[in-house]
Design an enzyme around this catalytic site. Structure first.
Site, short mmCIF file in Angstrom:
data_model
loop_
_atom_site.label_atom_id
_atom_site.label_comp_id
_atom_site.label_asym_id
_atom_site.label_seq_id
_atom_site.Cartn_x
_atom_site.Cartn_y
_atom_site.Cartn_z
N ARG A 79 -6.57 -4.22 -5.11
CA ARG A 79 -6.77 -6.23 -5.99
C ARG A 79 -8.08 -6.27 -6.92
O ARG A 79 -8.65 -6.68 -7.72
CB ARG A 79 -6.45 -7.71 -4.65
CG ARG A 79 -4.85 -7.47 -5.36
CD ARG A 79 -4.44 -7.99 -4.71
NE ARG A 79 -5.08 -8.18 -3.03
CZ ARG A 79 -4.36 -8.67 -2.17
NH1 ARG A 79 -4.41 -9.58 -2.12
NH2 ARG A 79 -4.91 -8.15 -1.08
N TYR A 100 9.37 0.53 2.87
CA TYR A 100 10.42 1.60 2.13
C TYR A 100 10.63 2.63 3.03
O TYR A 100 10.46 2.22 4.15
CB TYR A 100 9.69 2.06 0.92
CG TYR A 100 9.07 0.47 0.13
CD1 TYR A 100 9.76 0.00 -0.85
CD2 TYR A 100 7.54 1.06 -0.41
CE1 TYR A 100 9.63 -0.95 -1.24
CE2 TYR A 100 7.06 -0.37 -0.71
CZ TYR A 100 8.09 -1.17 -1.69
OH TYR A 100 7.87 -2.85 -1.90
C1 FMN Z 1 0.21 -5.47 -8.09
C2 FMN Z 1 0.54 -4.58 -6.67
C3 FMN Z 1 1.22 -3.52 -7.07
C4 FMN Z 1 0.98 -2.69 -6.36
N1 FMN Z 1 1.65 -1.33 -5.98
C5 FMN Z 1 2.04 -0.30 -4.42
C6 FMN Z 1 2.43 0.46 -4.47
O1 FMN Z 1 3.21 0.67 -5.54
N2 FMN Z 1 2.48 1.58 -3.48
C7 FMN Z 1 1.91 1.26 -2.03
O2 FMN Z 1 1.56 1.24 -1.56
N3 FMN Z 1 1.16 0.04 -2.33
C8 FMN Z 1 1.42 -1.13 -3.15
N4 FMN Z 1 0.59 -2.41 -3.13
C9 FMN Z 1 -0.23 -2.66 -1.75
C10 FMN Z 1 -1.70 -2.06 -2.33
O3 FMN Z 1 -2.47 -0.97 -2.55
C11 FMN Z 1 -2.72 -2.27 -1.05
O4 FMN Z 1 -2.82 -1.71 0.10
C12 FMN Z 1 -3.14 -3.78 -1.11
O5 FMN Z 1 -2.78 -4.42 -2.01
C13 FMN Z 1 -4.13 -4.25 -0.27
O6 FMN Z 1 -5.04 -4.18 -0.66
P1 FMN Z 1 -6.52 -4.67 -1.78
O7 FMN Z 1 -6.41 -6.49 -0.46
O8 FMN Z 1 -7.41 -4.15 -2.23
O9 FMN Z 1 -5.03 -5.78 -2.83
C14 FMN Z 1 0.36 -3.45 -3.94
C15 FMN Z 1 -0.72 -3.94 -4.27
C16 FMN Z 1 -0.46 -5.05 -5.59
C17 FMN Z 1 -1.37 -5.86 -5.67
#
Ligand code: FMN
Length: 353
Positions: free
Chosen positions: A323, A182
């Site tokens: 997630r 971004y």
């Molecule tokens: C549905 C969804 C929406 C996300 N939206 C954002 C967001 O708004 N800002 C951000 O920095 N990361 C966003 N991410 C990334 C997550 O914050 C995180 O960094 C990434 O999913 C890895 O972590 P996890 O393996 O626990 O899912 C999003 C991830 C998912 C799955």
């Protein structure tokens, strides 16, 4: 001894009751930037589930800063009252409410994931995207406009006003989004920033915008409230931003009153990312060890043992789960049980404890 995951963490005047945070997650469910019942129930459930900190999704500092028309916004005062309702509920559960302030830059003006994730067409309300240089993220994306000095000044002012609104809305932690390709991230990387003015070229120039945003936000964000920055610790690409750059940047940010670096990675250019359990934790660990700033580990942290091992081995100060929190809003309550720690459950749920 109490598990490390459930040791409180004090940052400035704010105490997190445990080290488990809900990572910011776009819900693509807002209209004109306004939060609604979905956001209240979604975030509220995770507060009921015992998270120490909830960081609300990427919230756009201007309408053009949205990834999609369905993003949350914080660009006008009218957005404040419903956000206040959310922070008030989160706070009532003993959870600290945080918000991620964002501008999507050249990744803006897209459809939401379940609407196709394509660049918006004109009739869908497409808008001109902005970036350090006129280089699209994907070949199929419309060309972003290289930002002028005036547009940079407006951006800094938008972040500042958004932080002031976040304060009014009752948030206690602000996270500046400088990751995932971004706008602020795209300034950091030499692959996306080819600008030849004072915001491009040398490391000091590419990091200038983020530093100016941090300074501006700190003028309105109280000294005794925490300020986080989320970075992509590496582009995972030759010639791009590296973890070495992130270490140097983190030391600079520490000196200007940033409290915690939330260590994500990638998203700025196409790259092969070795995704797997804890795949980004080494970045949080290295930045913490080499700069002394607090760090957050994020990315494929899915089990109690994984989360506990990161904190007990001092690889990071908090873990952020995304997630896994969608699968299990009560992850912290379950983790406490797994670790034999007695934590408070909501009175309404005590008969199930
Ligand atoms: C549905 C969804 C929406 C996300 N939206 C954002 C967001 O708004 N800002 C951000 O920095 N990361 C966003 N991410 C990334 C997550 O914050 C995180 O960094 C990434 O999913 C890895 O972590 P996890 O393996 O626990 O899912 C999003 C991830 C998912 C799955």
């Amino acid at each position: 001894m109490k598990a490390s995951l459930f040791q409180p963490l004090i940052i400035r005047s704010i105490t997190l009751k445990n080290r488990i945070a809900v990572s910011p997650m776009c819900q693509y469910s807002a209209v004109d930037g306004f939060a609604n019942d979905w956001h209240l129930v979604h975030l509220g459930s995770r507060a009921v589930g015992g998270a120490g900190l909830i960081i609300m999704e990427a919230s756009a500092v201007s309408p053009e800063g949205r990834i999609t028309p369905d993003d949350i916004g914080i660009w006008k005062d009218e957005h404040i009252p419903f956000l206040q309702r959310i922070t008030s509920f989160i706070t009532s559960q003993g959870t600290v409410p945080g918000i991620q302030l964002a501008h999507a830059g050249r990744k803006a003006s897209h459809q939401s994931p379940w609407k196709g994730a394509q660049p918006l067409a004109k009739e869908e309300g497409a808008w001109q995207t902005i970036a350090p240089s006129a280089i699209p993220f994907k070949d199929t994306d419309p060309l972003p406009e290289a930002m002028s000095k005036n547009s940079i000044i407006k951006l800094i002012s938008d972040f500042k006003s958004a932080a002031a609104r976040a304060l009014q809305a009752g948030f206690k932690v602000v996270e500046i989004h400088a990751a995932h390709g971004y706008l602020l991230n795209s300034f950091l990387s030499p692959l996306s920033n080819r600008s030849t003015d004072e915001y491009g070229g040398a490391f000091e120039n590419r990091t200038r915008l983020l530093i100016e945003v941090v300074h501006a936000v700190r003028t309105v964000w109280p000294h005794d409230y925490p300020l986080f920055v989320r970075i992509s610790a590496t582009d995972w690409a030759d010639g791009g931003w590296t973890i070495d750059d992130s270490v140097v940047l983190s030391a600079v940010l520490k000196n200007i009153n940033v409290d915690l670096i939330d260590c994500s990675s990638g998203g700025n250019v196409a790259a092969k990312i070795p995704v797997g359990p804890l795949y980004q934790t080494a970045f949080a660990e290295r930045i913490k060890k080499e700069t002394g700033i607090l760090t957050g580990a994020v990315g494929m942290i899915n089990t109690t043992d994984e989360a506990e091992s990161i904190i007990s081995n001092e690889r990071a100060d908090i873990v952020l789960l995304a997630r896994q929190f969608l699968r299990d809003p009560y992850f912290p309550l379950h983790a406490a049980k797994n670790l034999g720690v007695d934590v408070d459950w909501p009175n309404q749920y005590l008969r199930a404890k």
